[in-house]
Design a protein around this motif. Sequence first.
Motif, short mmCIF file in Angstrom:
data_model
loop_
_atom_site.label_atom_id
_atom_site.label_comp_id
_atom_site.label_asym_id
_atom_site.label_seq_id
_atom_site.Cartn_x
_atom_site.Cartn_y
_atom_site.Cartn_z
N LEU A 180 0.82 -1.21 0.00
CA LEU A 180 0.00 0.00 0.00
C LEU A 180 0.86 1.26 0.00
CD1 LEU A 180 -2.83 -0.96 2.52
CD2 LEU A 180 -3.07 -0.56 0.05
N ILE A 193 -8.84 0.58 1.66
CA ILE A 193 -8.01 0.01 2.71
C ILE A 193 -8.88 -0.56 3.83
CG2 ILE A 193 -6.28 0.55 4.47
CD1 ILE A 193 -5.16 2.61 2.51
N VAL A 272 -0.91 -3.57 -5.95
CA VAL A 272 -2.09 -3.58 -5.07
C VAL A 272 -3.33 -3.97 -5.87
CG1 VAL A 272 -3.56 -2.22 -3.54
CG2 VAL A 272 -1.08 -1.88 -3.50
#
Length: 300
Positions: A180, A193, A272
């Motif tokens: 991240l 998230i 990601v």
Amino acid sequence: MGIIDDIKDTLSKAVFSPSTLLSGRGGLHMAQIILSVVTFVLGAFRGGSTHTYWNYAMFTWAFCPIMTLIITIIEMFKLDVILNLFCMDWADFTTGMAMSSTLMTVSVAITYANFYACLKWLCLYGWIVSIFAFLCAFVYTLEVVKDKFLDKKKGSYLSALPGFWKVMEAFVSCMIFISLTGYRDKPALILCIIAYAIPFPILPLIIATNILKKLKKCLPFNLDRFVFIFLVISVVLYIFAAIMWPIFMFRNNPRPKDCPPSFCIWAIEFMVAFFTYVNLILFTLDLIFTLLGICDFKRT
């Protein structure tokens, strides 16, 4: 009296047995511990960066040999006999740990060679560390091959497909978290998230509860039904993240021309997105297999 006699018989088997170190399994464990420790020392001596990939590599080279050492000590003193009687399937646990360690060491070997093999002028030293990292991955892979294909051990959960599927979901979640970056001042990405964070702590609890059979029987609810609800929520959350992360991360943010494959913030941001889709596929297949009750998944 029968139960008491069984307990006494089990405790009598828990004796010190150094011969376990001389077996093929014991030799593999010693090789895993030595190679991991040497790799950790070489990597730490060289130094690296403050990036989470580096921290993950150092954690892996410390965690895996510690777990292997604990398993070796337990088997040396025959304490696995007691654990088998009271709380867990020891063979399933050890094979599952070997599979998990293989995932971790293989991923670390690849990421280290890609990101840290040639820092400044220390290419030769970096490649030496990378070679030891791949040797670590190799000896852990050997244990999995030995357990699953040569000894043909049958797993009750962790080393069977349903449990290992959960391990892979947790592993990919870890790869997402250590990758991240670039999400600050972007509310939509912060929501992503949160979507990643909700299933993450529940996965190890599900795994641990299924390993500890006695604990599973004491739960005041049906664990399989809980897992089904968890999978539905996880799929919804990952669908949200799979849509929002690429849109708000890469809109007006094309790949830079000076973006080497070995180290580039844009490439890490792309990882990601990639791992988000991988976990979405894993959770979706997990849900489908659970609904259909195939491949040893329990139908709810």
